[in-house]
Structures are given as C-alpha cells and as structure tokens.
Design a protein around this motif. Structure first.
Motif, PDB file in Angstrom:
ATOM      1  N   SER A   1      14.566 -16.592  -2.988  1.00 12.87           N
ATOM      2  CA  SER A   1      14.577 -15.964  -1.810  1.00 12.87           C
ATOM      3  C   SER A   1      15.523 -15.001  -1.657  1.00 12.87           C
ATOM      4  CB  SER A   1      15.469 -17.255  -0.943  1.00 12.87           C
ATOM      5  OG  SER A   1      14.891 -18.475  -0.834  1.00 12.87           O
ATOM      6  N   ALA A   2      14.869 -13.803  -1.009  1.00 11.61           N
ATOM      7  CA  ALA A   2      15.156 -12.489  -1.192  1.00 11.61           C
ATOM      8  C   ALA A   2      14.394 -11.724  -0.290  1.00 11.61           C
ATOM      9  CB  ALA A   2      15.520 -11.817  -2.531  1.00 11.61           C
ATOM     10  N   LEU A   3      14.824 -10.225  -0.075  1.00  9.62           N
ATOM     11  CA  LEU A   3      13.711  -9.317   0.481  1.00  9.62           C
ATOM     12  C   LEU A   3      13.391  -8.635  -1.028  1.00  9.62           C
ATOM     13  CD1 LEU A   3      16.046  -7.803   3.052  1.00  9.62           C
ATOM     14  CD2 LEU A   3      13.672  -8.495   3.543  1.00  9.62           C
ATOM     15  N   TYR A   4      11.976  -8.407  -0.648  1.00  7.10           N
ATOM     16  CA  TYR A   4      11.169  -7.617  -1.684  1.00  7.10           C
ATOM     17  C   TYR A   4      10.815  -6.470  -1.155  1.00  7.10           C
ATOM     18  CZ  TYR A   4      11.925 -11.762  -4.444  1.00  7.10           C
ATOM     19  OH  TYR A   4      12.471 -12.751  -5.131  1.00  7.10           O
ATOM     20  N   PHE A   5      11.289  -5.337  -1.644  1.00  9.33           N
ATOM     21  CA  PHE A   5      10.681  -3.986  -1.307  1.00  9.33           C
ATOM     22  C   PHE A   5       9.754  -3.437  -2.252  1.00  9.33           C
ATOM     23  CE2 PHE A   5      13.022  -3.411   2.452  1.00  9.33           C
ATOM     24  CZ  PHE A   5      14.224  -4.152   2.351  1.00  9.33           C
ATOM     25  N   CYS A   6       8.989  -2.705  -1.729  1.00 11.02           N
ATOM     26  CA  CYS A   6       7.974  -1.876  -2.431  1.00 11.02           C
ATOM     27  C   CYS A   6       8.080  -0.341  -1.938  1.00 11.02           C
ATOM     28  CB  CYS A   6       6.491  -2.280  -2.085  1.00 11.02           C
ATOM     29  SG  CYS A   6       5.277  -0.956  -2.620  1.00 11.02           S
ATOM     30  N   ALA A   7       8.243   0.610  -3.044  1.00 16.78           N
ATOM     31  CA  ALA A   7       8.460   1.785  -2.794  1.00 16.78           C
ATOM     32  C   ALA A   7       7.329   2.455  -3.682  1.00 16.78           C
ATOM     33  CB  ALA A   7       9.609   2.331  -3.374  1.00 16.78           C
ATOM     34  N   SER A   8       7.208   4.042  -3.128  1.00 15.48           N
ATOM     35  CA  SER A   8       6.308   4.751  -3.815  1.00 15.48           C
ATOM     36  C   SER A   8       6.751   6.208  -3.800  1.00 15.48           C
ATOM     37  CB  SER A   8       4.805   4.766  -3.111  1.00 15.48           C
ATOM     38  OG  SER A   8       4.772   5.584  -1.698  1.00 15.48           O
ATOM     39  N   SER A   9       6.008   6.895  -4.854  1.00 12.63           N
ATOM     40  CA  SER A   9       6.518   8.174  -5.078  1.00 12.63           C
ATOM     41  C   SER A   9       5.216   8.972  -5.715  1.00 12.63           C
ATOM     42  CB  SER A   9       7.729   8.343  -6.219  1.00 12.63           C
ATOM     43  OG  SER A   9       7.223   8.074  -7.572  1.00 12.63           O
ATOM     44  N   VAL A  10       5.365  10.388  -5.611  1.00 12.37           N
ATOM     45  CA  VAL A  10       4.156  11.095  -6.002  1.00 12.37           C
ATOM     46  C   VAL A  10       3.845  10.984  -7.487  1.00 12.37           C
ATOM     47  CG1 VAL A  10       3.327  13.198  -6.161  1.00 12.37           C
ATOM     48  CG2 VAL A  10       4.517  12.752  -4.040  1.00 12.37           C
ATOM     49  N   GLY A  11       4.817  11.204  -8.201  1.00 12.09           N
ATOM     50  CA  GLY A  11       4.684  11.334  -9.485  1.00 12.09           C
ATOM     51  C   GLY A  11       5.282  10.161 -10.526  1.00 12.09           C
ATOM     52  N   VAL A  12       5.708  10.593 -11.635  1.00  9.77           N
ATOM     53  CA  VAL A  12       6.390   9.380 -12.603  1.00  9.77           C
ATOM     54  C   VAL A  12       8.077   9.721 -12.717  1.00  9.77           C
ATOM     55  CG1 VAL A  12       4.228   9.437 -14.084  1.00  9.77           C
ATOM     56  CG2 VAL A  12       6.029  11.273 -14.448  1.00  9.77           C
ATOM     57  N   GLY A  13       8.575  10.289 -12.252  1.00  4.95           N
ATOM     58  CA  GLY A  13      10.056  10.594 -12.360  1.00  4.95           C
ATOM     59  C   GLY A  13      10.656  11.713 -11.649  1.00  4.95           C
ATOM     60  N   GLY A  14      11.879  11.344 -11.260  1.00  6.71           N
ATOM     61  CA  GLY A  14      12.339  12.542 -10.590  1.00  6.71           C
ATOM     62  C   GLY A  14      12.032  12.830  -9.076  1.00  6.71           C
ATOM     63  N   ASP A  15      11.286  11.825  -8.666  1.00 12.32           N
ATOM     64  CA  ASP A  15      10.722  12.179  -7.362  1.00 12.32           C
ATOM     65  C   ASP A  15      11.292  11.026  -6.258  1.00 12.32           C
ATOM     66  OD1 ASP A  15       7.608  12.191  -8.947  1.00 12.32           O
ATOM     67  OD2 ASP A  15       8.592  13.964  -8.055  1.00 12.32           O
ATOM     68  N   ILE A  16      11.353  11.761  -5.236  1.00 13.29           N
ATOM     69  CA  ILE A  16      11.883  10.431  -3.948  1.00 13.29           C
ATOM     70  C   ILE A  16      10.983   9.421  -3.684  1.00 13.29           C
ATOM     71  CG2 ILE A  16      12.225  10.570  -1.507  1.00 13.29           C
ATOM     72  CD1 ILE A  16      12.667  13.658  -1.679  1.00 13.29           C
ATOM     73  N   GLN A  17      11.705   8.233  -3.853  1.00  7.26           N
ATOM     74  CA  GLN A  17      11.103   6.926  -3.558  1.00  7.26           C
ATOM     75  C   GLN A  17      11.114   6.599  -2.154  1.00  7.26           C
ATOM     76  OE1 GLN A  17      12.039   3.820  -6.481  1.00  7.26           O
ATOM     77  NE2 GLN A  17      12.208   5.471  -8.210  1.00  7.26           N
ATOM     78  N   TYR A  18       9.837   6.348  -1.699  1.00  6.96           N
ATOM     79  CA  TYR A  18       9.766   5.974  -0.077  1.00  6.96           C
ATOM     80  C   TYR A  18       9.657   4.536  -0.074  1.00  6.96           C
ATOM     81  CZ  TYR A  18       9.662  11.039   0.873  1.00  6.96           C
ATOM     82  OH  TYR A  18       9.876  12.257   0.813  1.00  6.96           O
ATOM     83  N   PHE A  19      10.496   3.928   0.758  1.00  3.02           N
ATOM     84  CA  PHE A  19      10.394   2.283   0.867  1.00  3.02           C
ATOM     85  C   PHE A  19       9.534   1.923   2.171  1.00  3.02           C
ATOM     86  CE2 PHE A  19      13.340   0.723  -2.556  1.00  3.02           C
ATOM     87  CZ  PHE A  19      13.908   1.838  -2.906  1.00  3.02           C
ATOM     88  N   GLY A  20       8.994   0.704   1.762  1.00  4.59           N
ATOM     89  CA  GLY A  20       8.427  -0.190   2.664  1.00  4.59           C
ATOM     90  C   GLY A  20       9.499  -0.949   3.613  1.00  4.59           C
ATOM     91  N   ALA A  21       9.101  -1.699   4.474  1.00  5.97           N
ATOM     92  CA  ALA A  21       9.943  -2.413   5.281  1.00  5.97           C
ATOM     93  C   ALA A  21      10.384  -3.763   4.641  1.00  5.97           C
ATOM     94  CB  ALA A  21       9.162  -2.590   6.736  1.00  5.97           C
TER      95      ALA A  21
ATOM     96  N   SER B   1       0.963  -1.038   0.088  1.00  2.00           N
ATOM     97  CA  SER B   1      -0.007  -0.186  -0.234  1.00  2.00           C
ATOM     98  C   SER B   1       0.873   1.153  -0.130  1.00  2.00           C
ATOM     99  CB  SER B   1      -0.963   0.014   1.421  1.00  2.00           C
ATOM    100  OG  SER B   1      -1.877  -0.928   1.195  1.00  2.00           O
ATOM    101  N   PRO B   2       0.933   2.001  -1.006  1.00  2.53           N
ATOM    102  CA  PRO B   2       1.640   3.247  -1.235  1.00  2.53           C
ATOM    103  C   PRO B   2       1.219   4.338   0.107  1.00  2.53           C
ATOM    104  CG  PRO B   2       0.066   3.325  -2.691  1.00  2.53           C
ATOM    105  CD  PRO B   2      -0.054   1.944  -2.033  1.00  2.53           C
ATOM    106  N   ARG B   3       2.000   5.235   0.099  1.00  2.00           N
ATOM    107  CA  ARG B   3       1.894   6.359   0.805  1.00  2.00           C
ATOM    108  C   ARG B   3       0.583   7.134   0.192  1.00  2.00           C
ATOM    109  NH1 ARG B   3       5.918  11.039   1.557  1.00  2.00           N
ATOM    110  NH2 ARG B   3       5.605  11.030  -0.660  1.00  2.00           N
ATOM    111  N   SER B   4      -0.098   7.667   1.172  1.00  2.00           N
ATOM    112  CA  SER B   4      -1.282   8.474   0.752  1.00  2.00           C
ATOM    113  C   SER B   4      -0.839   9.610  -0.151  1.00  2.00           C
ATOM    114  CB  SER B   4      -1.941   9.067   1.970  1.00  2.00           C
ATOM    115  OG  SER B   4      -3.179   9.780   1.707  1.00  2.00           O
ATOM    116  N   GLY B   5      -1.490   9.769  -1.355  1.00  2.00           N
ATOM    117  CA  GLY B   5      -1.261  10.486  -2.483  1.00  2.00           C
ATOM    118  C   GLY B   5      -0.201  10.145  -3.573  1.00  2.00           C
ATOM    119  N   ASP B   6       0.397   9.118  -3.130  1.00  2.00           N
ATOM    120  CA  ASP B   6       1.543   8.591  -4.154  1.00  2.00           C
ATOM    121  C   ASP B   6       0.738   7.894  -5.373  1.00  2.00           C
ATOM    122  OD1 ASP B   6       4.562   8.262  -2.095  1.00  2.00           O
ATOM    123  OD2 ASP B   6       3.382  10.015  -2.771  1.00  2.00           O
TER     124      ASP B   6
END
Lengths: 113, 113
Positions: free
Chosen positions: B86-106, B24-29
C-alpha cells in the motif's frame, strides 16, 4: 553509501518572510540536484535544479545554493505566500547518465498568514 | 498540470491480487520512471524505461514488473500483493536518458486490504 537527508522535518514561516530549506547529501560524486515541491494529493512538482559545476542558481522567487565542500544544498524561497505551503524534497542524481533520483525525506513548509 | 497522466487515481484491492498501473508520459518524452512513496520509505525509485527498453533499476521487488510500449506509455504490474505494498505510485517522464528534469504525474494510490 549514498544518502540524501534533511536537517528539519518541519518549518513554519510567516507569510511574506523568506524561508530556507536545507538538505545534506553524502555522495560527493553526485553531479545534479533537484528540488521538488509536493502539495497534498499531488505529485512532486519541479522547482529548480543545479549541476555540480555551479554553486548558485536563481529562479522566480527561489534560489538554490550548493556547497560541495560540506555537501550541503539549500532552497531559499523569497516573500513566501500561502501557496508555498507544501513538502519540499531535494533529490540527487549520482552522475550524468544515471537516471536514478535519490530523494530526501522531505521538509514540510507551513506558511502562517 | 505536468502533462504526465496516471490511471487509475485510486485502487483498492485485496492481498494476493494483481493490479496494473498505467502511465502516459508527456508528449515528446522518451523516458518513463516509476517511484513508490510510502510513509516509512519516502520516495523510492523503482525502474526506468527509455524508448521501450529498461534503462535503470532500483529496489524493485521481483513481484513487480514494468514495461514501456511502442506508443511510449508504460504499465507497472504489481502481483501477489501484500499489505506493505500500500503506497502512492508515481510515474515521471523526461526527454532523454539522464540529467533531464523528471516531471511527475499525480500518482496512483494503492490500498491493499
């Protein structure tokens, strides 16, 4: 081909000292760079970013320097604290609109009390 | 807390099985990214969705697929699992389509036995 690499896999710094983490990139077309911090058991956490039209950017206790001539990126952490112990990754975004981040292998920073 | 939620935190399964990881991404992303982190490959970009549509693709195996739903949450489906998945799988979200900060989940730690 594009690649992002790190000079040192590990770095130990005395608490209170400054630390510098280096990163080399090979793709001169990259226009956006990001530093992430990853603590054990957690996801990467954004620290600071810089665009290719800048050579320096400062945040709280952190400074990122970009040298496009030699394709080198560094992260400076001032007055290191135990909570700074983590793996630090630089990441490269090839061009605006290309959302793929290419990550370096990471540097493990250990703060010695 | 990045605001990005991933479930489950841990997943243990057998070879040949299929699993679904949820984000589930950040609200608004509007953008969601999936990354794989393994010891020998580091953090590798898999795929990105923006507002329900596939936007960018990395080295994602054909056995893997993803989608983003109208409520913007995303799922990564891994099938015919192999030990090497076998690995860690991360999801990240950002506001737009490019050049935005990506925020990662745990992350979701997947163990294939």
């Amino acid at each position: 081909g594009e690649s992002v690499g790190l000079h040192l896999p590990t770095l130990s710094v005395q608490e209170g000292d400054n630390s510098i983490i280096n990163c080399a990139y090979s793709n001169s077309a990259s226009d956006y760079f990001i530093w992430y911090k990853q603590e054990s058991g957690k996801g990467p956490q954004f620290i600071i970013d810089i665009r290719s039209n800048m050579d320096k950017r400062q945040g709280q206790r952190v400074t990122v320097l970009l040298n496009k001539t030699v394709k080198h990126l560094s992260l400076q952490i001032a007055a290191t604290q135990p909570g700074d112990s983590a793996v630090y990754f630089c990441a490269e975004n090839l061009e605006f609109g290309n959302e793929k981040l290419t990550f370096g292998t990471g540097t493990r920073l250990t703060i010695i009390p | 807390d990045s605001g990005v939620t991933q479930t489950p935190k841990h997943l243990i399964t057998a070879t040949g099985q299929r699993v679904t990881l949820r984000c589930s991404p950040r609200s608004g992303d509007l953008s969601v990214y999936w990354y794989q982190q393994s010891l020998d490959q580091g953090l590798q970009f898999l795929i990105q969705y923006y507002n329900g549509e596939e936007r960018a693709k990395g080295n994602i195996l054909e056995r893997f697929s993803a989608q983003q739903f109208p409520d913007l949450h995303s799922e990564l489906n891994l099938s015919s699992l192999e030990l090497g998945d076998s690995a860690l799988y991360f999801c990240a979200s950002s506001v737009g389509v490019g050049g935005d900060i990506q925020y990662f989940g745990a992350g979701t730690r997947l163990s294939v036995l």
